[in-house]
Design a protein around this motif. Structure first.
Motif, PDB file in Angstrom:
ATOM      1  N   LEU A  31       0.826  -1.524   0.157  1.00  0.00           N
ATOM      2  CA  LEU A  31      -0.154   0.014  -0.079  1.00  0.00           C
ATOM      3  C   LEU A  31       1.029   1.444   0.164  1.00  0.00           C
ATOM      4  CD1 LEU A  31      -2.681  -1.104   2.634  1.00  0.00           C
ATOM      5  CD2 LEU A  31      -2.727  -1.053   0.402  1.00  0.00           C
ATOM      6  N   ILE A  32       1.970   1.295   0.656  1.00  0.00           N
ATOM      7  CA  ILE A  32       2.795   2.248   0.604  1.00  0.00           C
ATOM      8  C   ILE A  32       3.032   3.196  -0.606  1.00  0.00           C
ATOM      9  CG2 ILE A  32       4.686   3.137   1.736  1.00  0.00           C
ATOM     10  CD1 ILE A  32       4.342   1.702   4.992  1.00  0.00           C
ATOM     11  N   ALA A  33       3.855   1.741  -1.074  1.00  0.00           N
ATOM     12  CA  ALA A  33       5.152   1.058  -2.469  1.00  0.00           C
ATOM     13  C   ALA A  33       3.855   1.466  -3.346  1.00  0.00           C
ATOM     14  CB  ALA A  33       5.124   0.200  -2.802  1.00  0.00           C
ATOM     15  N   GLY A  34       2.877   1.568  -3.406  1.00  0.00           N
ATOM     16  CA  GLY A  34       2.070   2.046  -4.324  1.00  0.00           C
ATOM     17  C   GLY A  34       0.824   3.053  -4.359  1.00  0.00           C
ATOM     18  N   GLY A  35       1.606   4.004  -3.263  1.00  0.00           N
ATOM     19  CA  GLY A  35       0.669   5.439  -2.899  1.00  0.00           C
ATOM     20  C   GLY A  35      -0.556   6.179  -2.321  1.00  0.00           C
ATOM     21  N   SER A  36      -0.894   4.156  -2.281  1.00  0.00           N
ATOM     22  CA  SER A  36      -2.063   3.944  -1.054  1.00  0.00           C
ATOM     23  C   SER A  36      -2.182   4.719   0.341  1.00  0.00           C
ATOM     24  CB  SER A  36      -2.965   2.947  -1.320  1.00  0.00           C
ATOM     25  OG  SER A  36      -3.109   2.431  -2.259  1.00  0.00           O
ATOM     26  N   LEU A  37      -0.875   4.549   0.749  1.00  0.00           N
ATOM     27  CA  LEU A  37      -0.417   4.727   2.423  1.00  0.00           C
ATOM     28  C   LEU A  37       0.072   6.266   1.424  1.00  0.00           C
ATOM     29  CD1 LEU A  37      -0.927   2.425   4.610  1.00  0.00           C
ATOM     30  CD2 LEU A  37      -2.180   3.732   4.349  1.00  0.00           C
ATOM     31  N   ARG A  38       0.319   7.379   1.689  1.00  0.00           N
ATOM     32  CA  ARG A  38       1.460   8.517   1.530  1.00  0.00           C
ATOM     33  C   ARG A  38       2.179   8.917   2.323  1.00  0.00           C
ATOM     34  NH1 ARG A  38       0.142   9.998  -3.556  1.00  0.00           N
ATOM     35  NH2 ARG A  38      -1.912   9.164  -4.714  1.00  0.00           N
ATOM     36  N   PRO A  39       3.824   9.092   2.197  1.00  0.00           N
ATOM     37  CA  PRO A  39       4.489  10.317   3.502  1.00  0.00           C
ATOM     38  C   PRO A  39       4.019  10.806   3.977  1.00  0.00           C
ATOM     39  CG  PRO A  39       5.710   9.836   1.322  1.00  0.00           C
ATOM     40  CD  PRO A  39       3.636   9.793   0.993  1.00  0.00           C
ATOM     41  N   GLY A  40       3.823  10.392   5.586  1.00  0.00           N
ATOM     42  CA  GLY A  40       3.472  11.532   6.432  1.00  0.00           C
ATOM     43  C   GLY A  40       1.825  11.019   6.657  1.00  0.00           C
ATOM     44  N   GLU A  41       1.548  10.264   6.300  1.00  0.00           N
ATOM     45  CA  GLU A  41       0.082   9.754   6.735  1.00  0.00           C
ATOM     46  C   GLU A  41       0.091   8.903   7.349  1.00  0.00           C
ATOM     47  OE1 GLU A  41      -3.719   7.040   4.566  1.00  0.00           O
ATOM     48  OE2 GLU A  41      -1.824   8.427   3.080  1.00  0.00           O
ATOM     49  N   LYS A  42      -0.913   9.714   8.505  1.00  0.00           N
ATOM     50  CA  LYS A  42      -1.293   8.698  10.380  1.00  0.00           C
ATOM     51  C   LYS A  42      -2.276   7.478   9.670  1.00  0.00           C
ATOM     52  CE  LYS A  42      -2.646   8.955  14.779  1.00  0.00           C
ATOM     53  NZ  LYS A  42      -3.248  10.150  15.473  1.00  0.00           N
ATOM     54  N   LEU A  43      -1.908   6.229  10.510  1.00  0.00           N
ATOM     55  CA  LEU A  43      -2.262   5.362  10.160  1.00  0.00           C
ATOM     56  C   LEU A  43      -3.245   4.584  10.885  1.00  0.00           C
ATOM     57  CD1 LEU A  43       0.630   2.607   9.930  1.00  0.00           C
ATOM     58  CD2 LEU A  43      -0.872   3.172   8.010  1.00  0.00           C
ATOM     59  N   PRO A  44      -4.365   3.956  11.045  1.00  0.00           N
ATOM     60  CA  PRO A  44      -5.197   4.804  12.158  1.00  0.00           C
ATOM     61  C   PRO A  44      -5.538   3.500  13.161  1.00  0.00           C
ATOM     62  CG  PRO A  44      -6.272   3.675   9.838  1.00  0.00           C
ATOM     63  CD  PRO A  44      -4.833   3.551   9.946  1.00  0.00           C
ATOM     64  N   GLY A  45      -5.540   4.071  14.006  1.00  0.00           N
ATOM     65  CA  GLY A  45      -5.306   3.524  15.796  1.00  0.00           C
ATOM     66  C   GLY A  45      -5.020   1.856  15.499  1.00  0.00           C
ATOM     67  N   GLU A  46      -4.132   1.274  16.512  1.00  0.00           N
ATOM     68  CA  GLU A  46      -3.986   0.345  16.622  1.00  0.00           C
ATOM     69  C   GLU A  46      -5.292  -1.580  16.711  1.00  0.00           C
ATOM     70  OE1 GLU A  46      -2.363  -2.457  19.939  1.00  0.00           O
ATOM     71  OE2 GLU A  46      -0.033  -1.637  18.910  1.00  0.00           O
ATOM     72  N   THR A  47      -5.879  -0.790  17.623  1.00  0.00           N
ATOM     73  CA  THR A  47      -7.500  -1.430  17.408  1.00  0.00           C
ATOM     74  C   THR A  47      -7.916  -1.547  16.238  1.00  0.00           C
ATOM     75  OG1 THR A  47      -7.269  -0.769  19.545  1.00  0.00           O
ATOM     76  CG2 THR A  47      -9.566  -1.476  18.630  1.00  0.00           C
ATOM     77  N   ALA A  48      -8.573  -0.581  15.589  1.00  0.00           N
ATOM     78  CA  ALA A  48      -9.539  -0.106  14.723  1.00  0.00           C
ATOM     79  C   ALA A  48      -7.790  -0.731  13.754  1.00  0.00           C
ATOM     80  CB  ALA A  48      -9.201   1.344  13.965  1.00  0.00           C
ATOM     81  N   LEU A  49      -7.283  -0.789  13.021  1.00  0.00           N
ATOM     82  CA  LEU A  49      -6.209  -1.210  12.266  1.00  0.00           C
ATOM     83  C   LEU A  49      -6.355  -2.510  12.310  1.00  0.00           C
ATOM     84  CD1 LEU A  49      -4.758  -0.915   9.184  1.00  0.00           C
ATOM     85  CD2 LEU A  49      -2.112   0.076  11.218  1.00  0.00           C
ATOM     86  N   ALA A  50      -6.463  -2.861  12.859  1.00  0.00           N
ATOM     87  CA  ALA A  50      -6.457  -5.066  13.443  1.00  0.00           C
ATOM     88  C   ALA A  50      -7.277  -5.350  13.075  1.00  0.00           C
ATOM     89  CB  ALA A  50      -5.413  -4.873  14.903  1.00  0.00           C
ATOM     90  N   GLN A  51      -8.560  -4.103  13.493  1.00  0.00           N
ATOM     91  CA  GLN A  51     -10.251  -5.062  13.016  1.00  0.00           C
ATOM     92  C   GLN A  51     -10.187  -4.828  11.507  1.00  0.00           C
ATOM     93  OE1 GLN A  51     -12.464  -2.814  15.462  1.00  0.00           O
ATOM     94  NE2 GLN A  51     -12.657  -3.618  17.349  1.00  0.00           N
TER      95      GLN A  51
END
Length: 257
Positions: A31-51
């Motif tokens: 996702l990072i390599a493809g640009g879906s997740l961009r530099p400086g972007e915050k990932l969802p919280g641990e619980t939300a992302l795990a879900q």
């Protein structure tokens, strides 16, 4: 009950399968390599992302640890986990990881090189000093000693190639520009194994690249910035053409694909 000898002989290594945390790390890296997740972007919280990913929090933590080690994400205290900029905290090794995930990223690096390397060559031709010319002669001789085929087949050839373009950055005598080009040069060294493996399928490219390096060096020595810029562009266009041809014949295996 003791095992028979034929039963013992049948025992072999088990097939290794990636752990779930590794699969999660590879998925996020794509996702990072493809640009879906961009530099400086915050990932969802641990619980939300795990879900979202359908995994446990310990599995996610392990995956994020892998990405941190690769320089692809960073944890900011009391803030969260962010995608790292390869030009900032991630550095050249992070760019190397992106290319490992998505080898087509090498075309983006070549686009950058067409801008910065050509300008650096022109500056070097305009500003080279007597000390630069001595160093340039040493680099030219080291490339000659290796020979064209070793330039792409041996690790030392790749290092000589990187040293030559690092020298061009230094010979530009522009401090800020030199820092930028130093980053590109260091990144280039991280990607050399990929390029070298690909160009091994085109052994004739080694002598061509060696001649191109010698021609660029001669233009710098002659103090001809326009010729140095043009020859550097010709080299990079040739390199891209050769890599694209072997890329088409040998499609890369994308990690986790």
């Amino acid at each position: 009950m003791a095992m028979k000898s034929d039963q013992i002989d049948s025992i072999g290594p088990l097939e290794k399968t990636p752990t779930m945390s590794r699969r999660v790390a590879e998925y996020l890296a794509r996702l990072i390599a493809g640009g879906s997740l961009r530099p400086g972007e915050k990932l969802p919280g641990e619980t939300a992302l795990a879900q979202r990913l359908g995994v446990s929090r310990p599995t996610l933590r392990e995956a994020l640890g892998v990405l941190r080690a690769k320089g692809l994400v960073e944890v900011r205290p009391r803030s969260g986990t962010y995608v790292t900029s390869a030009l900032a905290g991630g550095g050249p090794s992070a760019v190397g990881e992106l290319v490992a995930v998505d080898p087509t990223k090498i075309w983006e690096l070549l686009e950058i090189r067409k801008v910065v390397d050509t300008a650096a060559a022109a500056l070097a031709a305009s500003r080279r000093t007597p000390a630069d010319l001595i160093r340039l002669a040493e680099l030219r001789q080291s490339v000659r000693n290796l020979g064209g085929h070793s330039l792409i087949r041996r690790g030392e050839g790749g290092k000589a190639y990187a040293r030559f373009f690092a020298f061009i950055a230094q010979a530009s005598h522009n401090t800020l520009f030199s820092h930028l080009l130093s980053w590109v040069s260091t990144t280039l060294r991280h990607l050399l194994p990929y390029s070298r493996d690909r160009l091994a399928g085109r052994p004739e490219s080694g002598p061509v690249i060696m001649d191109q390096i010698q021609a660029i060096a001669q233009a710098i020595e002659d103090g001809d910035p326009d010729r140095a810029r043009r020859l550097t562009m010709e080299h990079l266009e040739y390199l891209e053409k050769a890599l694209r041809e072997v890329h088409a014949l040998q499609p890369p295996v994308v990690i986790g694909g």
